[in-house]
Design a protein around this motif. Structure first.
Motif, short mmCIF file in Angstrom:
data_model
loop_
_atom_site.label_atom_id
_atom_site.label_comp_id
_atom_site.label_asym_id
_atom_site.label_seq_id
_atom_site.Cartn_x
_atom_site.Cartn_y
_atom_site.Cartn_z
N GLY A 339 0.79 -1.23 0.00
CA GLY A 339 0.00 0.00 0.00
C GLY A 339 0.82 1.28 0.00
N LEU A 340 2.13 1.18 -0.12
CA LEU A 340 3.00 2.36 -0.03
C LEU A 340 2.69 3.37 -1.13
CD1 LEU A 340 5.48 3.83 1.17
CD2 LEU A 340 6.90 2.49 -0.40
N LYS A 341 2.49 4.63 -0.72
CA LYS A 341 2.27 5.74 -1.66
C LYS A 341 3.46 6.69 -1.59
CE LYS A 341 -2.73 5.50 -0.98
NZ LYS A 341 -3.94 6.23 -0.50
N THR A 342 3.77 7.35 -2.69
CA THR A 342 4.92 8.26 -2.71
C THR A 342 4.55 9.67 -3.15
OG1 THR A 342 5.49 7.55 -4.96
CG2 THR A 342 6.55 6.39 -3.12
N GLU A 343 3.26 9.96 -3.31
CA GLU A 343 2.86 11.31 -3.70
C GLU A 343 3.35 12.34 -2.68
OE1 GLU A 343 0.94 8.69 -3.65
OE2 GLU A 343 0.25 8.43 -5.72
N GLY A 344 3.95 13.41 -3.17
CA GLY A 344 4.46 14.45 -2.29
C GLY A 344 5.79 14.13 -1.66
N GLY A 345 6.39 13.00 -2.07
CA GLY A 345 7.67 12.60 -1.50
C GLY A 345 8.82 13.49 -1.99
N LYS A 346 9.80 13.68 -1.14
CA LYS A 346 10.98 14.49 -1.46
C LYS A 346 12.18 13.57 -1.63
CE LYS A 346 13.82 18.34 0.19
NZ LYS A 346 14.04 19.32 1.29
N ARG A 347 12.80 13.64 -2.83
CA ARG A 347 13.96 12.81 -3.12
C ARG A 347 15.25 13.51 -2.68
NH1 ARG A 347 12.82 10.11 -9.05
NH2 ARG A 347 10.71 9.36 -8.62
N TRP A 348 16.24 12.67 -2.39
CA TRP A 348 17.51 13.21 -1.89
C TRP A 348 18.64 12.27 -2.25
CZ3 TRP A 348 21.07 11.39 1.76
CH2 TRP A 348 21.98 12.34 2.27
N MET A 349 19.81 12.83 -2.50
CA MET A 349 21.02 12.03 -2.69
C MET A 349 22.14 12.68 -1.89
SD MET A 349 24.20 11.85 -4.36
CE MET A 349 24.20 12.80 -5.87
N GLY A 350 22.92 11.86 -1.17
CA GLY A 350 24.00 12.40 -0.36
C GLY A 350 25.24 11.54 -0.44
N PHE A 351 26.32 12.02 0.18
CA PHE A 351 27.64 11.40 0.05
C PHE A 351 28.11 10.85 1.39
CE2 PHE A 351 27.28 14.96 -2.94
CZ PHE A 351 27.45 14.30 -4.14
N ARG A 352 28.22 9.54 1.48
CA ARG A 352 28.78 8.92 2.68
C ARG A 352 30.31 8.87 2.54
NH1 ARG A 352 25.35 4.68 0.77
NH2 ARG A 352 23.25 4.71 1.68
N PRO A 353 31.04 9.46 3.46
CA PRO A 353 32.51 9.41 3.37
C PRO A 353 33.02 8.07 3.89
CG PRO A 353 31.84 10.66 5.31
CD PRO A 353 30.57 10.24 4.62
N SER A 354 33.56 7.25 3.00
CA SER A 354 33.83 5.86 3.34
C SER A 354 35.29 5.47 3.12
CB SER A 354 32.95 4.94 2.48
OG SER A 354 31.59 5.21 2.72
N LEU A 355 35.77 4.61 4.01
CA LEU A 355 37.13 4.07 3.93
C LEU A 355 37.07 2.56 3.74
CD1 LEU A 355 38.37 6.40 6.69
CD2 LEU A 355 39.48 6.23 4.48
N PRO A 356 38.05 1.98 3.08
CA PRO A 356 37.96 0.56 2.71
C PRO A 356 37.80 -0.41 3.87
CG PRO A 356 39.70 1.65 1.47
CD PRO A 356 39.24 2.63 2.51
N ASP A 357 38.32 -0.07 5.06
CA ASP A 357 38.24 -0.99 6.19
C ASP A 357 37.04 -0.74 7.10
OD1 ASP A 357 39.08 1.35 7.38
OD2 ASP A 357 40.94 0.53 8.20
N SER A 358 36.15 0.17 6.70
CA SER A 358 34.92 0.49 7.44
C SER A 358 35.17 1.17 8.78
CB SER A 358 34.06 -0.77 7.69
OG SER A 358 33.67 -1.36 6.47
N LEU A 359 36.38 1.68 8.99
CA LEU A 359 36.70 2.41 10.21
C LEU A 359 36.94 3.87 9.88
CD1 LEU A 359 39.24 -0.05 11.90
CD2 LEU A 359 36.76 0.03 12.19
N PRO A 360 36.44 4.79 10.69
CA PRO A 360 36.71 6.21 10.45
C PRO A 360 38.14 6.58 10.82
CG PRO A 360 35.51 5.94 12.49
CD PRO A 360 35.58 4.58 11.88
N VAL A 361 38.53 7.77 10.44
CA VAL A 361 39.79 8.35 10.90
C VAL A 361 39.46 9.29 12.06
CG1 VAL A 361 41.75 9.82 10.32
CG2 VAL A 361 40.92 8.16 8.67
N ILE A 362 39.97 8.95 13.24
CA ILE A 362 39.82 9.78 14.44
C ILE A 362 41.22 9.88 15.01
CG2 ILE A 362 38.58 10.08 16.63
CD1 ILE A 362 36.62 7.88 15.66
N SER A 363 41.91 10.98 14.67
CA SER A 363 43.35 10.93 14.84
C SER A 363 43.97 12.31 14.68
CB SER A 363 43.91 10.00 13.75
OG SER A 363 45.31 10.10 13.60
N PRO A 364 45.13 12.53 15.31
CA PRO A 364 45.92 13.71 14.94
C PRO A 364 46.42 13.56 13.51
CG PRO A 364 46.72 12.72 17.00
CD PRO A 364 45.79 11.74 16.37
N ALA A 365 46.61 14.68 12.84
CA ALA A 365 47.25 14.66 11.52
C ALA A 365 48.71 14.26 11.69
CB ALA A 365 47.14 16.03 10.87
#
Length: 413
Positions: A339-365
């Protein structure tokens, strides 16, 4: 009296959470962003505090599934032809990170990071007065084939081994919890510890407003260059203005790689483009977050409507959106909720910042004592933002880290 002044590049949820940790420790904070709070991936995510999700994307068996998905240009995983050569080095690193030994290390790191994620959020919700924007209804994982359901059980067993509650449910029980669900579902599970926020953009804006009340200053501008100095650095903005900075945090998601590169850190950050549609009147009742792992998307009930989104597309930062991907997700969602309706729906596209090992960088430069990185959280930016902020504040403060930061260091690649 202020302990010092920290500038943060990026007003997404990671930058906001980092500012929150710092301001509570007595630092003056300025946040610089080219658009303002929650203008990027922080406004369009699925709204989950998915601390129970401890499996890295890279895994020994993923390639078999990925090849099937890649055969469908509108499937859960796609590579835009114009970006195929550009993403090849990232893919090779991803393949290397899929070995059993590397996956085990990444999983251990995610268990620690995500284990601290919810307590960190509880602290931030209390401090910012946003605890009323949180839902604690859990998440359902649904499967439409016996084979995919059977495959999921090993992952659930691993989660239980880490103390995460997962309750397998029959198809009949699932339809009791979600009466509008179709007969297509053969089984699934409830993850009761999973937490959702009402609306991620509104949460970020409320935190930003609270930060302003705590003296945090927001500036609009795009950083073009970072010029290291003996004590701190200088920021050169695209409009030509310059700012002297004593301590800097780079937390601008998918745009962080270029800035880190200026400092000598070649970090293999790329973007997983995600798509969604948010429908204010969907015509079906979805009571809690629904995950459909075999199809690569979720259905997330928000205060603003039902969000149907997910999938992974490698296409960089400049190629136009392919909105047919949203249509494909909606078509699949209707198999589960006819029964899903999509009238009035707002579409969106965004950018996930991803690294190959699935771990973020939380670190001093590397080589720059007063510059820090907080990016690369991929699908877990909202989940890991508060704990990332606490870890960065620990590093700047020089206090004992909340967890071992070694797996997230910038020079691990």
């Amino acid at each position: 009296m202020s302990k010092g002044h920290v500038h943060i590049i990026g007003a997404g949820v990671v930058g906001l959470a980092t500012a929150a940790s710092l301001v509570q420790r007595g630092y003056a904070v300025t946040i610089v962003d080219r658009e303002g709070p929650a203008a990027g991936a922080s406004q369009g995510n699925a709204a989950a505090i998915a601390w129970t999700d401890v499996a890295p994307m890279a895994s020994p068996g993923l390639w078999k599934q990925a090849i099937k998905w890649l055969a469908d240009p509108l499937g859960p995983l796609s590579i835009r032809p114009a970006y195929a050569l550009a993403i090849l080095p990232w893919m090779l690193r991803f393949l290397a990170a899929s070995s059993r030994k590397r996956v085990a290390r990444s999983t251990e790191a995610l268990v620690e990071l995500n284990g601290a994620a919810l307590p960190a959020w509880e602290n931030l919700w209390r401090a910012s007065g946003t605890h009323n924007q949180v839902r604690r209804d859990g998440c359902l994982e649904l499967f439409d084939t016996d084979a995919s359901l059977s495959d999921a059980r090993s992952g659930w067993a691993e989660q239980r081994g880490y103390g995460i509650e997962v309750e397998e449910l029959t198809a009949a029980r699932l339809r009791e919890l979600e009466p509008d669900l179709s007969e297509r579902v053969v089984g699934g599970a409830l993850v009761p510890g999973w937490i959702q926020v009402d609306e991620p953009k509104q949460l970020c804006l409320t935190i930003a407003s609270w930060l302003e009340s705590q003296g945090v200053h927001f500036e609009t501008g795009e950083v073009a260059q970072i010029l290291p100095r003996e004590n701190g650095c200088e920021l050169l903005l695209k409009d030509g203005s310059r700012t002297d900075v004593e301590c800097l945090v780079i937390a601008c998601g998918a745009w962080s790689r270029a800035l880190a590169g200026q400092l000598g850190d070649r970090i293999p950050l790329d973007t997983e483009r995600g798509y969604n549609i948010t429908v204010p009147e969907p015509g079906v009742s979805v009571k809690r977050m629904i995950m459909l792992p075999g199809h690569g998307f979720v259905m997330s009930p928000l205060s603003t409507g039902l969000r149907v989104g997910g999938a992974v597309e490698f296409g960089g930062l400049s190629l136009p959106a392919n909105w047919k991907r949203v249509d494909a997700m909606v078509a699949k969602a209707r198999l589960f909720y006819p029964g899903l309706k999509t009238e009035g729906g707002k579409r969106w596209m965004g950018f996930r910042p991803s690294l190959p090992d699935s771990l973020p960088v939380i670190s001093p430069a590397s080589g720059h004592a007063n510059i820090f990185y907080a990016f690369g959280h991929a699908h877990h930016g909202l989940t890991q933002s508060a704990v990332t902020g606490e870890l960065i504040a620990d590093m700047i403060d020089g206090t004992g880290p909340l967890i071992d930061p070694a797996p997230f260091r910038a020079d691990r690649f």
